[in-house]
Design a protein around this motif. Structure first.
Motif, PDB file in Angstrom:
ATOM      1  N   PRO A  78       0.823  -1.364   0.039  1.00  0.00           N
ATOM      2  CA  PRO A  78      -0.212  -0.114  -0.009  1.00  0.00           C
ATOM      3  C   PRO A  78       1.045   1.114  -0.469  1.00  0.00           C
ATOM      4  CG  PRO A  78      -0.239  -1.036   1.860  1.00  0.00           C
ATOM      5  CD  PRO A  78       0.572  -2.099   1.570  1.00  0.00           C
ATOM      6  N   VAL A  79      -0.094   2.304  -0.626  1.00  0.00           N
ATOM      7  CA  VAL A  79       1.414   3.366  -0.881  1.00  0.00           C
ATOM      8  C   VAL A  79       1.436   4.044   0.099  1.00  0.00           C
ATOM      9  CG1 VAL A  79       1.117   5.983  -1.991  1.00  0.00           C
ATOM     10  CG2 VAL A  79       1.209   3.480  -3.306  1.00  0.00           C
ATOM     11  N   GLU A  80      -0.027   3.988   0.905  1.00  0.00           N
ATOM     12  CA  GLU A  80       0.097   4.803   2.662  1.00  0.00           C
ATOM     13  C   GLU A  80       1.615   4.344   3.145  1.00  0.00           C
ATOM     14  OE1 GLU A  80      -2.993   2.437   5.732  1.00  0.00           O
ATOM     15  OE2 GLU A  80      -3.307   4.050   4.755  1.00  0.00           O
ATOM     16  N   SER A  81       2.104   3.385   3.075  1.00  0.00           N
ATOM     17  CA  SER A  81       2.901   3.356   3.960  1.00  0.00           C
ATOM     18  C   SER A  81       4.261   3.119   4.039  1.00  0.00           C
ATOM     19  CB  SER A  81       3.302   0.830   4.294  1.00  0.00           C
ATOM     20  OG  SER A  81       3.425   0.329   2.937  1.00  0.00           O
ATOM     21  N   PHE A  82       4.344   4.004   2.127  1.00  0.00           N
ATOM     22  CA  PHE A  82       5.535   4.719   2.132  1.00  0.00           C
ATOM     23  C   PHE A  82       6.102   5.353   3.169  1.00  0.00           C
ATOM     24  CE2 PHE A  82       5.011   3.425  -2.709  1.00  0.00           C
ATOM     25  CZ  PHE A  82       5.053   2.286  -2.684  1.00  0.00           C
ATOM     26  N   ASN A  83       7.275   5.616   2.601  1.00  0.00           N
ATOM     27  CA  ASN A  83       8.021   7.316   3.587  1.00  0.00           C
ATOM     28  C   ASN A  83       7.554   8.137   2.832  1.00  0.00           C
ATOM     29  OD1 ASN A  83      10.467   6.979   1.331  1.00  0.00           O
ATOM     30  ND2 ASN A  83      11.756   5.591   2.222  1.00  0.00           N
ATOM     31  N   ILE A  84       8.325   9.311   3.455  1.00  0.00           N
ATOM     32  CA  ILE A  84       7.591  10.895   2.453  1.00  0.00           C
ATOM     33  C   ILE A  84       8.800  10.090   1.010  1.00  0.00           C
ATOM     34  CG2 ILE A  84       8.290  12.932   2.384  1.00  0.00           C
ATOM     35  CD1 ILE A  84       8.336  13.324   5.109  1.00  0.00           C
ATOM     36  N   GLY A  85       9.418  10.181   0.974  1.00  0.00           N
ATOM     37  CA  GLY A  85      10.492  10.135  -0.319  1.00  0.00           C
ATOM     38  C   GLY A  85      10.010   8.753  -1.135  1.00  0.00           C
ATOM     39  N   LYS A  86       9.303   8.213  -1.059  1.00  0.00           N
ATOM     40  CA  LYS A  86       9.242   6.767  -1.990  1.00  0.00           C
ATOM     41  C   LYS A  86       7.924   7.770  -2.114  1.00  0.00           C
ATOM     42  CE  LYS A  86       9.388   3.164  -3.932  1.00  0.00           C
ATOM     43  NZ  LYS A  86      10.717   2.678  -4.578  1.00  0.00           N
ATOM     44  N   LYS A  87       6.682   8.091  -1.281  1.00  0.00           N
ATOM     45  CA  LYS A  87       5.341   8.504  -1.990  1.00  0.00           C
ATOM     46  C   LYS A  87       5.329   9.621  -2.303  1.00  0.00           C
ATOM     47  CE  LYS A  87       3.150   8.134   2.793  1.00  0.00           C
ATOM     48  NZ  LYS A  87       2.133   9.081   3.836  1.00  0.00           N
ATOM     49  N   GLY A  88       6.507  10.727  -2.930  1.00  0.00           N
ATOM     50  CA  GLY A  88       6.959  11.847  -4.073  1.00  0.00           C
ATOM     51  C   GLY A  88       7.651  11.223  -4.975  1.00  0.00           C
ATOM     52  N   GLU A  89       8.437  10.030  -5.110  1.00  0.00           N
ATOM     53  CA  GLU A  89       8.518   9.548  -6.027  1.00  0.00           C
ATOM     54  C   GLU A  89       7.249   8.377  -6.676  1.00  0.00           C
ATOM     55  OE1 GLU A  89      10.569   5.712  -7.015  1.00  0.00           O
ATOM     56  OE2 GLU A  89      11.972   6.121  -5.490  1.00  0.00           O
ATOM     57  N   HIS A  90       6.334   8.729  -6.075  1.00  0.00           N
ATOM     58  CA  HIS A  90       5.454   7.302  -6.846  1.00  0.00           C
ATOM     59  C   HIS A  90       4.470   8.823  -7.462  1.00  0.00           C
ATOM     60  CE1 HIS A  90       0.654   5.980  -6.203  1.00  0.00           C
ATOM     61  NE2 HIS A  90       1.950   5.108  -6.947  1.00  0.00           N
ATOM     62  N   LYS A  91       4.217   9.504  -6.278  1.00  0.00           N
ATOM     63  CA  LYS A  91       3.087  11.081  -7.452  1.00  0.00           C
ATOM     64  C   LYS A  91       4.001  11.457  -8.608  1.00  0.00           C
ATOM     65  CE  LYS A  91       1.486  12.684  -3.339  1.00  0.00           C
ATOM     66  NZ  LYS A  91       1.045  14.379  -2.110  1.00  0.00           N
ATOM     67  N   GLN A  92       5.860  11.127  -9.255  1.00  0.00           N
ATOM     68  CA  GLN A  92       5.898  11.698  -9.742  1.00  0.00           C
ATOM     69  C   GLN A  92       5.917  11.209 -11.564  1.00  0.00           C
ATOM     70  OE1 GLN A  92      10.005  12.861  -8.940  1.00  0.00           O
ATOM     71  NE2 GLN A  92       9.077  14.583  -7.937  1.00  0.00           N
ATOM     72  N   ARG A  93       5.784   9.466 -11.122  1.00  0.00           N
ATOM     73  CA  ARG A  93       5.690   8.392 -12.153  1.00  0.00           C
ATOM     74  C   ARG A  93       5.379   8.288 -13.341  1.00  0.00           C
ATOM     75  NH1 ARG A  93       5.273   2.830  -8.406  1.00  0.00           N
ATOM     76  NH2 ARG A  93       7.423   2.774  -7.245  1.00  0.00           N
ATOM     77  N   GLN A  94       5.299   7.892 -14.148  1.00  0.00           N
ATOM     78  CA  GLN A  94       4.323   8.609 -15.656  1.00  0.00           C
ATOM     79  C   GLN A  94       3.763   6.733 -15.564  1.00  0.00           C
ATOM     80  OE1 GLN A  94       6.327   9.536 -18.796  1.00  0.00           O
ATOM     81  NE2 GLN A  94       6.926  12.100 -17.445  1.00  0.00           N
ATOM     82  N   HIS A  95       2.695   7.101 -15.439  1.00  0.00           N
ATOM     83  CA  HIS A  95       1.486   5.521 -15.621  1.00  0.00           C
ATOM     84  C   HIS A  95       1.585   5.167 -17.244  1.00  0.00           C
ATOM     85  CE1 HIS A  95       0.667   5.441 -11.730  1.00  0.00           C
ATOM     86  NE2 HIS A  95       0.549   7.387 -11.641  1.00  0.00           N
ATOM     87  N   PHE A  96       1.444   3.625 -17.015  1.00  0.00           N
ATOM     88  CA  PHE A  96       1.132   3.486 -18.945  1.00  0.00           C
ATOM     89  C   PHE A  96       0.189   4.069 -19.119  1.00  0.00           C
ATOM     90  CE2 PHE A  96       1.216  -0.271 -21.764  1.00  0.00           C
ATOM     91  CZ  PHE A  96       2.249   0.155 -21.996  1.00  0.00           C
ATOM     92  N   VAL A  97      -0.314   3.817 -20.436  1.00  0.00           N
ATOM     93  CA  VAL A  97      -1.481   4.239 -21.137  1.00  0.00           C
ATOM     94  C   VAL A  97      -1.095   3.412 -22.682  1.00  0.00           C
ATOM     95  CG1 VAL A  97      -3.016   5.848 -22.310  1.00  0.00           C
ATOM     96  CG2 VAL A  97      -2.315   6.033 -19.820  1.00  0.00           C
ATOM     97  N   GLU A  98      -1.561   2.684 -22.540  1.00  0.00           N
ATOM     98  CA  GLU A  98      -1.893   1.562 -24.170  1.00  0.00           C
ATOM     99  C   GLU A  98      -2.706   1.993 -25.064  1.00  0.00           C
ATOM    100  OE1 GLU A  98      -1.983  -3.189 -25.791  1.00  0.00           O
ATOM    101  OE2 GLU A  98      -2.529  -2.263 -23.653  1.00  0.00           O
TER     102      GLU A  98
END
Length: 53
Positions: free
Chosen positions: A33-53
Motif C-alpha cells: 500500500p502506498v500509505e506505508s511508504f516513507n516521504i521520499g517514496k511517496k514523492g517518487e510515486h506521485k512523479q511516476r508516469q503511468h503506462f497508457v496503451e
C-alpha cells in the motif's frame, strides 16, 4: 430545473458515505500500500508516469 453543485459541495453533502481507499503499487516484485511508504517514496510515486496503451 436541476442546479449544478460545486465539487466541494458534493463532497460535503456525501461525507458520511465516503470511505478510505487503499492504493497498492508493485515494488520489487510484490504489492504494497502506498500509505506505508516513507516521504521520499511517496514523492517518487506521485512523479511516476503511468503506462497508457
Amino acid at each position: 430545473m436541476q442546479t449544478t453543485l460545486e465539487p466541494q459541495t458534493l463532497l460535503e453533502l456525501n461525507q458520511e458515505k465516503r470511505t478510505k481507499c487503499l492504493v497498492y503499487t508493485r515494488v520489487m516484485g510484490y504489492h504494497r500500500p502506498v500509505e506505508s511508504f516513507n516521504i521520499g517514496k511517496k514523492g517518487e510515486h506521485k512523479q511516476r508516469q503511468h503506462f497508457v496503451e
